[in-house]
Design a protein around this motif. Sequence first.
Motif, PDB file in Angstrom:
ATOM      1  N   THR A  79       5.090  -3.467 -17.390  1.00 39.51           N
ATOM      2  CA  THR A  79       3.629  -3.248 -16.645  1.00 39.51           C
ATOM      3  C   THR A  79       3.395  -4.298 -15.605  1.00 39.51           C
ATOM      4  N   ALA A  80       3.153  -5.298 -16.150  1.00 33.84           N
ATOM      5  CA  ALA A  80       2.896  -6.662 -15.078  1.00 33.84           C
ATOM      6  C   ALA A  80       4.343  -6.920 -14.437  1.00 33.84           C
ATOM      7  N   GLY A  81       5.687  -6.979 -15.147  1.00 32.84           N
ATOM      8  CA  GLY A  81       6.608  -7.099 -14.567  1.00 32.84           C
ATOM      9  C   GLY A  81       6.813  -6.206 -13.173  1.00 32.84           C
ATOM     10  N   THR A  82       6.529  -4.735 -13.403  1.00 33.22           N
ATOM     11  CA  THR A  82       6.579  -3.882 -12.275  1.00 33.22           C
ATOM     12  C   THR A  82       5.778  -4.171 -10.956  1.00 33.22           C
ATOM     13  N   ALA A  83       4.578  -4.691 -11.286  1.00 33.05           N
ATOM     14  CA  ALA A  83       3.769  -5.457 -10.317  1.00 33.05           C
ATOM     15  C   ALA A  83       4.228  -6.335  -9.700  1.00 33.05           C
ATOM     16  N   VAL A  84       5.025  -7.143 -10.476  1.00 31.96           N
ATOM     17  CA  VAL A  84       5.614  -8.667 -10.127  1.00 31.96           C
ATOM     18  C   VAL A  84       6.554  -8.343  -9.135  1.00 31.96           C
ATOM     19  N   VAL A  85       7.501  -7.124  -9.459  1.00 31.73           N
ATOM     20  CA  VAL A  85       8.766  -6.937  -8.694  1.00 31.73           C
ATOM     21  C   VAL A  85       8.140  -6.140  -7.385  1.00 31.73           C
ATOM     22  N   PHE A  86       7.181  -5.648  -7.422  1.00 31.73           N
ATOM     23  CA  PHE A  86       6.574  -4.906  -6.232  1.00 31.73           C
ATOM     24  C   PHE A  86       6.045  -5.899  -5.183  1.00 31.73           C
ATOM     25  N   ALA A  87       5.388  -7.017  -5.779  1.00 30.78           N
ATOM     26  CA  ALA A  87       4.828  -7.889  -4.991  1.00 30.78           C
ATOM     27  C   ALA A  87       5.795  -8.862  -4.434  1.00 30.78           C
ATOM     28  N   GLY A  88       6.911  -9.231  -5.191  1.00 32.82           N
ATOM     29  CA  GLY A  88       8.021  -9.915  -4.802  1.00 32.82           C
ATOM     30  C   GLY A  88       8.809  -9.406  -3.729  1.00 32.82           C
ATOM     31  N   VAL A  89       8.940  -8.080  -3.768  1.00 28.93           N
ATOM     32  CA  VAL A  89       9.796  -7.381  -2.792  1.00 28.93           C
ATOM     33  C   VAL A  89       9.026  -7.340  -1.359  1.00 28.93           C
ATOM     34  N   THR A  90       7.766  -7.155  -1.506  1.00 26.89           N
ATOM     35  CA  THR A  90       7.035  -7.110  -0.245  1.00 26.89           C
ATOM     36  C   THR A  90       7.059  -8.492   0.507  1.00 26.89           C
ATOM     37  N   VAL A  91       7.035  -9.543  -0.177  1.00 26.56           N
ATOM     38  CA  VAL A  91       7.413 -10.949   0.426  1.00 26.56           C
ATOM     39  C   VAL A  91       8.570 -10.961   0.861  1.00 26.56           C
ATOM     40  N   ILE A  92       9.622 -10.776   0.167  1.00 25.98           N
ATOM     41  CA  ILE A  92      10.975 -10.662   0.663  1.00 25.98           C
ATOM     42  C   ILE A  92      11.319 -10.007   1.859  1.00 25.98           C
ATOM     43  N   ILE A  93      10.895  -8.867   1.865  1.00 29.70           N
ATOM     44  CA  ILE A  93      10.881  -7.950   3.238  1.00 29.70           C
ATOM     45  C   ILE A  93      10.210  -8.759   4.354  1.00 29.70           C
ATOM     46  N   ALA A  94       9.165  -9.170   4.175  1.00 30.82           N
ATOM     47  CA  ALA A  94       8.477 -10.022   5.518  1.00 30.82           C
ATOM     48  C   ALA A  94       9.323 -11.245   5.786  1.00 30.82           C
ATOM     49  N   LEU A  95       9.794 -12.000   4.823  1.00 32.95           N
ATOM     50  CA  LEU A  95      10.434 -13.256   5.033  1.00 32.95           C
ATOM     51  C   LEU A  95      11.902 -12.840   5.967  1.00 32.95           C
ATOM     52  N   LEU A  96      12.598 -11.942   5.374  1.00 30.78           N
ATOM     53  CA  LEU A  96      13.777 -11.295   5.932  1.00 30.78           C
ATOM     54  C   LEU A  96      13.499 -10.887   7.455  1.00 30.78           C
ATOM     55  N   GLY A  97      12.434 -10.261   7.381  1.00 25.46           N
ATOM     56  CA  GLY A  97      12.044  -9.663   8.719  1.00 25.46           C
ATOM     57  C   GLY A  97      12.009 -10.692   9.791  1.00 25.46           C
ATOM     58  N   LEU A 110       1.819 -12.305  -0.658  1.00 26.87           N
ATOM     59  CA  LEU A 110       0.535 -13.067  -1.583  1.00 26.87           C
ATOM     60  C   LEU A 110      -0.514 -12.099  -1.501  1.00 26.87           C
ATOM     61  N   ALA A 111      -0.987 -11.463  -0.447  1.00 21.32           N
ATOM     62  CA  ALA A 111      -2.205 -10.586  -0.308  1.00 21.32           C
ATOM     63  C   ALA A 111      -1.838  -9.573  -1.076  1.00 21.32           C
ATOM     64  N   MET A 112      -0.704  -8.898  -0.744  1.00 17.50           N
ATOM     65  CA  MET A 112      -0.407  -7.697  -1.614  1.00 17.50           C
ATOM     66  C   MET A 112      -0.492  -7.671  -3.276  1.00 17.50           C
ATOM     67  N   ASP A 113      -0.039  -8.943  -3.454  1.00 15.75           N
ATOM     68  CA  ASP A 113       0.223  -9.322  -4.999  1.00 15.75           C
ATOM     69  C   ASP A 113      -1.283  -9.126  -5.452  1.00 15.75           C
ATOM     70  N   TYR A 114      -2.265  -9.919  -4.953  1.00 10.94           N
ATOM     71  CA  TYR A 114      -3.610  -9.981  -5.546  1.00 10.94           C
ATOM     72  C   TYR A 114      -4.072  -8.493  -5.576  1.00 10.94           C
ATOM     73  N   GLU A 115      -3.897  -7.708  -4.241  1.00 12.56           N
ATOM     74  CA  GLU A 115      -4.323  -6.442  -4.087  1.00 12.56           C
ATOM     75  C   GLU A 115      -3.970  -5.532  -5.165  1.00 12.56           C
ATOM     76  N   VAL A 116      -2.602  -5.586  -5.355  1.00 13.70           N
ATOM     77  CA  VAL A 116      -2.091  -4.776  -6.547  1.00 13.70           C
ATOM     78  C   VAL A 116      -2.607  -5.199  -7.946  1.00 13.70           C
ATOM     79  N   PHE A 117      -2.635  -5.954  -8.090  1.00 11.21           N
ATOM     80  CA  PHE A 117      -2.931  -6.650  -9.611  1.00 11.21           C
ATOM     81  C   PHE A 117      -4.483  -6.142  -9.694  1.00 11.21           C
ATOM     82  N   LEU A 118      -5.567  -6.214  -8.796  1.00 14.03           N
ATOM     83  CA  LEU A 118      -6.710  -5.924  -9.077  1.00 14.03           C
ATOM     84  C   LEU A 118      -7.060  -4.543  -8.905  1.00 14.03           C
ATOM     85  N   VAL A 119      -6.688  -3.826  -7.911  1.00 12.07           N
ATOM     86  CA  VAL A 119      -7.015  -2.475  -7.558  1.00 12.07           C
ATOM     87  C   VAL A 119      -6.277  -1.658  -8.378  1.00 12.07           C
ATOM     88  N   SER A 120      -5.067  -1.796  -8.841  1.00 14.09           N
ATOM     89  CA  SER A 120      -4.309  -1.223  -9.788  1.00 14.09           C
ATOM     90  C   SER A 120      -5.036  -0.835 -10.904  1.00 14.09           C
TER      91      SER A 120
END
Length: 737
Positions: free
Chosen positions: A270-288, A609-619
Amino acid sequence: MALVLSRLGGFCSRHHKLVLLVSLLLVVGLGLGAARTGTAYDDEFSIPGSESSTAREVVRDQFPQAGGVSAQIVFQAPEGQTVTDPRYQTAIAASVQAVLDVQQVDGVSDPKKNISHDGAAALATAALPVSRSDLDPDTLTDIEDALDPARGAGLTVEVGGSAYDTTGESAHAAEIAGILLALLILVLTFGSALAAGIPLLTALLGIGITISAVGLLSHTITISSTAPSLALMIGLAVGIDYALFVVSRFRSELATGSGVEEAVARANGTAGTAVVFAGVTVIIALLGLAVVKIPFLSTMGIAGAGAVAIAVLGAVTVLPAVLRLSGERLRPTPRPATRGVRNVTARGEAAKAHRRPRPSWGERWVRWASTHPVRVLSAALLLLGALAVPATQLQLALPTNAMSAEGSTQREAYELIEANFGAGVNGPLLVVADVTTTSDPQGAAVEVRQALAATKGVATVGAPQVSADGSTALIQVVPTTGPSDVATADLVRDVREQEGAIAEATGAQIAVTGTTAVQIDVSDTLSAALVPYAMVVVGLSVILLIAVFRSIAVPLKAAAGFVLSVAAALGATVAVFQWGWLSDLIGVSAVGPIVSFVPIMLLAILFGLAMDYEVFLVSRIREAVAHGTEAREAIGIGARHAARVVVAAGLIMVGVFVAFSLSPNPTLQPIAFSLAVGVLVDAFIVRMTLVPAVLGLLGRHAWWLPRWLDRILPALDIEGEAMTRRPVESEPLPEPV
């Protein structure tokens, strides 16, 4: 994904000794390797293929003495005296001779030919025909020591120039302060020293691997000295936060009566899935960041993305092993209403017999914001708008010696040169003229010099130097303004606009280079890339969140909130670092233009980081809606389960970034400050205030999605709904602080 991560968590739990052993061996192995090989960081900023970079390669090939870095040596006489005094001249001559004997010094200009108009100071330039990365660490120390004869005679002597690193050093005290503050917040959140220590442990393991890996990679690719500091800051912040989410869910599962292994698996799914999603968004943005095509920025993005990737991997592999090892010691003390109750129905009956504990302030705040949406939206938008106003005056430049720590010799030299010889001497331009097509190379070079001297903003123009083969002329141009001044950038553009006219009049093709021109090109490229990159990041966030939340309004609201957070963070950064408001409070070494890559790094990191908080709260809110709860009531239920963790995570992030913003590193400091403000605004004003207000205003319309779009969107089970067998409403409340 939830089921895969659940199985992974179960595997790591069952084989926890093996997982921990492999992790320790990896940390120790990489650490020993990095310690043995050392590092090879390179802080040379450039853009391959740009006019300044191409011309600089010509200078290095045709004029080796001028193609490397230089050390500017300033001799200042005591007040009321002049450096032309014979005893001072003797001491200066002895010092210059000693500098000539230093390894890697290829020549020193005659200070007698460069004396200030009042005779109070003399300037010499030591040529070092190597790049900064190839400069021996002892060379600058030896140059400074060689100037002792002049100091002994009573002269003030300082050394600066392009040979000195403008990025500065990170203070270990900032890192320690960030860790201690995070530990305090974790203890208050969990009420347990053991539970608080686990996120720190896994985060430290992750940054240990990251820093060692970055050090080893510096021998194969160009990495700036700021990259490991940035990776450490990001890795520490996200490593603690991601582990916090998983540990919090693990203890929540334990509180329902689950066994340790089951709780580990469910928390990872559960929480691990949200962590992976949030982390992947940061990684994509940084590699971008690689799309900007600036090597040093790309490697900073790679280092940051690596830190996030390792934090994510640690959260879903090493952390389950640590949780299994900790076992029952992390189980919260059961409440009377649910002690020993395993059945969902029984827990519901028990809840009826006992009064629900008083809601946390986070839940009360979110409920209040959702019931007063117009008032909350008006106040929040007014506040964010006010914070963002200074961003309209944003000026960008790369760091110079003017931003070095106060009292450092390069900072003192910069200020003495500016005071005695003019600001432009700190950042001269080099004009390269190709004279191969002219019949009189020397005459053509002189004509080019005359054209440059007539250009507005030019203080002096040096005599042309012609290469040994007669193909190239090199002319030094000293602007009237400093290297970070807007007028200097305008001068570079003006000279380039004259290239065609000069070629027609003289037959020579010219190009502008030098450290200052390279920095101007980098800043211009970053400024031009900022808006397109922001559009890509915002567009990506909308697409991802539509798939996650099956809604149109929620992603648009999230993207708008992200833009507001970035604007407010940039506004605050401009006010402090460019305008000087409260700059003494955080120890800003020099007020001036913002470091060029701060805005784009802020966009990349804050996005995740914003995606992280958004996902954890709104989900959590969406989960309640999916179980049939009325839309506005679901806001409070989501806050009950997520607000405490979001608040703790936000405070930890802000604490870590604030600690790093106190660092003397002039490159890292504004990045850390902007992130601290950005997270503060995004977590508490946007996610905890604006989000519930908008959801409360829209009600059930917030979750509308066209049916045709719902059919084609992939199913992203971010909160592990496939594993969730119990309604959200019947889960126990988080443990009180």
